[in-house]
Structure formats: structure tokens, C-alpha cells
Write an enzyme that holds these catalytic residues in place. Structure first.
Site, PDB file in Angstrom:
ATOM      1  N   ALA A 128      84.994  26.127   8.496  1.00  0.00           N
ATOM      2  CA  ALA A 128      83.832  25.246   8.560  1.00  0.00           C
ATOM      3  C   ALA A 128      84.222  23.780   8.612  1.00  0.00           C
ATOM      4  O   ALA A 128      83.386  22.904   8.425  1.00  0.00           O
ATOM      5  CB  ALA A 128      82.941  25.498   7.348  1.00  0.00           C
ATOM      6  N   ASN A 196      86.780  26.733   0.407  1.00  0.00           N
ATOM      7  CA  ASN A 196      87.979  27.064   1.166  1.00  0.00           C
ATOM      8  C   ASN A 196      88.301  25.971   2.171  1.00  0.00           C
ATOM      9  O   ASN A 196      89.453  25.787   2.559  1.00  0.00           O
ATOM     10  CB  ASN A 196      87.787  28.405   1.882  1.00  0.00           C
ATOM     11  CG  ASN A 196      87.806  29.572   0.907  1.00  0.00           C
ATOM     12  OD1 ASN A 196      88.762  29.761   0.163  1.00  0.00           O
ATOM     13  ND2 ASN A 196      86.745  30.346   0.890  1.00  0.00           N
ATOM     14  N   HIS A 226      80.373  18.011   5.457  1.00  0.00           N
ATOM     15  CA  HIS A 226      81.700  17.623   4.995  1.00  0.00           C
ATOM     16  C   HIS A 226      82.118  16.328   5.698  1.00  0.00           C
ATOM     17  O   HIS A 226      82.000  16.211   6.919  1.00  0.00           O
ATOM     18  CB  HIS A 226      82.738  18.708   5.313  1.00  0.00           C
ATOM     19  CG  HIS A 226      82.375  20.065   4.809  1.00  0.00           C
ATOM     20  ND1 HIS A 226      82.256  20.367   3.470  1.00  0.00           N
ATOM     21  CD2 HIS A 226      82.082  21.218   5.468  1.00  0.00           C
ATOM     22  CE1 HIS A 226      81.926  21.636   3.326  1.00  0.00           C
ATOM     23  NE2 HIS A 226      81.807  22.167   4.520  1.00  0.00           N
TER      24      HIS A 226
END
Length: 274
Positions: A128, A196, A226
Site C-alpha cells: 500500500a 506493514n 500515507h
């Protein structure tokens, strides 16, 4: 005489049939050049058989320890605590394991030694995140700092061990709340199902103890966001991504697509990216 070489298909096994594993089954069934799905492992074998109904060819449903016997590449789509049990037989056989729960690797770096000793390989997909190519390239020189800020919808963070252990209740928050600030290693322990991405960033760059992270719970968000800031002797760059979750709020849709991109590169006649 034909100039074409016959390419041996690589057999693929999948450990776990959640949102990501199921998507990978669908795509492999549709066909990926040079690859063939041959086995899956799941806790509930009857349910797994239901999910595989209609899939072309014979797919073995086995225990995770048996995947290495049926596949050249095993994709881990399971809870983090199963990473070792999935990876060890594969690596001992000199084969490849694609690890999504890469946070678990921080306490199992012996798996890297196992891969080295037997000619196996551990692949951590971009998942991701974005920009790992740039981080990996920067790491060939000197990276001065890596900082990441993650903002997630509240329901994607509820139940994380860090929140439970520190009695932090976020279910009724009405505005953005910073719930964590620390290193990637600390985040991997406190948020094993959520972060992760920061471990992948740390492994690509300056390691889990120098990679810094903030986590925010934001009730207004519907997407996982993010932001990454990297400063190195070769480049300074900032990256931002918003990921659309699957039906599992802890997992973004792009995670499965990232694994598919890895799989396509394995046999592609043209490979783009580091």
C-alpha cells in the site's frame, strides 16, 4: 525451426484466502503469463473449497507446511504470526516466498539467513506504499532521515495491540487524534495488522530503528493515507498516497494489485522499475 523457447510455468501457492488471497486466486485463474495457481492453504478447508468452485484446473487445498511441495512461489496472505510457519518450508526448499505481513520479519530475520543458505528468496512487495524504488536507490548512497505520517479511518485501527495495552479508546473520537509516534519497529509490534507499509519502507531504506512514524486516527477519512519524507545525499523527496480499503478496513485494494505486479514481473519480457 522456431526461435521461441518454451517457458516452464512457475507454480504458485497462496496461504490465506481473505480479501487479498481471494483476489489473487481470481486473477491467476484469469491467467498470468508463465504462472499457474496450483495450491492454497486456509484454516477452513471446506470454505476454501467453496471459494475455489469454478476455478479452472485442479487446485490442491493443503496445510501451510505442505505448500512448498506444490508450488515454486508461495504468497503469504495470512495473519502475521503464521509467517514463519509458511516461509520456513519454502525457503528450505530453495523456493520463493512473497511476504505481505512483513512486520513479522523484524523478529524473524533468521528467515533471511535461511533463504541465503538454501538459495531461496523472500520478496516484500510495495503493497500500500509508493516510492520504494526511489528509497531503495537512495539507500545505495546515504539516507539521512526517513519520516512517515499515516492517517487512517478509526475503524481500521480499532483493536490494535498498542491501543489495547495503553487503554486508548478511539471509537468515539470526533476529530483527528495522534495515537502513536515512534519507530517503525515499535509500530510493527503495536499495530501488526496495520503498518506493514512502514516496515517495507524501513527495510528498503535505513532500517526499523531509524525510520520514524506518526499514526493519526481520523474519523473524517474513508481512505488510508500515507505521507513519506526522505532526505538523502542523492535526493530529497516527499510522497503521498491515499489507498481505498477492501471490505477489510485494515487492507487496501492496492495490496493485492501490488502482488500481481510482482508476479507479472517474474515472467514478463519487459520489466519496468527497479
Amino acid at each position: 525451426m522456431s526461435g521461441d523457447k518454451e517457458i516452464r510455468e512457475l507454480r504458485v501457492g497462496i496461504a490465506g484466502l481473505g480479501a487479498v488471497g481471494t483476489k489473487l486466486v481470481e486473477q491467476l485463474d484469469q491467467g498470468i503469463h508463465g504462472l499457474r495457481l496450483t495450491a492454497v492453504a486456509a484454516r477452513d478447508k471446506l470454505r476454501a473449497a467453496e471459494k475455489l468452485r469454478g476455478v479452472k484446473g485442479h487446485i490442491a487445498i493443503v496445510d501451510i507446511a505442505e505448500l512448498a511441495e506444490h508450488a515454486d512461489i508461495v504468497i503469504e496472505c495470512a495473519p502475521a504470526e503464521l509467517v514463519g510457519a509458511i516461509a520456513e518450508p519454502v525457503l528450505r526448499a530453495g523456493k520463493t516466498v512473497i511476504v505481505l505481513s512483513c512486520g513479522a520479519l523484524l523478529d524473524r530475520m533468521d528467515l533471511v539467513d535461511l533463504a541465503r543458505a538454501h538459495g531461496g528468496q523472500i520478496i516484500v512487495p510495495t503493497g500500500a506504499l509508493l516510492g520504494l524504488d526511489a528509497v531503495t536507490a537512495a539507500a545505495e548512497g546515504t539516507i539521512h532521515s526517513v519520516r512517515m505520517i499515516t492517517r487512517k479511518p478509526v475503524r481500521g485501527l480499532v483493536g490494535a495491540p498498542f491501543l489495547v495495552n495503553n487503554n486508548i479508546d478511539i471509537e468515539d473520537v470526533t476529530e483527528p487524534l495522534k495515537i502513536f509516534s515512534g519507530t517503525a519497529r515499535e509500530a510493527a509490534k503495536g499495530f501488526p495488522a496495520n503498518l506493514n507499509v512502514v516496515v517495507a519502507l524501513a527495510l528498503a531504506g535505513i532500517g526499523p530503528d531509524r525510520t520514524q512514524l506518526e499514526i493519526w486516527a481520523d474519523p473524517a477519512l474513508t481512505r488510508n493515507t500515507h505521507e513519506i519524507e526522505v532526505d538523502s545525499d542523492a535526493a530529497s523527496f516527499s510522497l503521498r498516497i491515499q489507498n481505498i480499503p477492501t471490505e477489510n478496513p485494515k487492507t487496501g485494494r492496492i495490496t493485492a494489485q501490488s502482488v500481481l505486479a510482482v508476479l507479472r514481473k517474474l515472467r514478463s519480457p519487459l520489466r519496468v522499475g527497479t
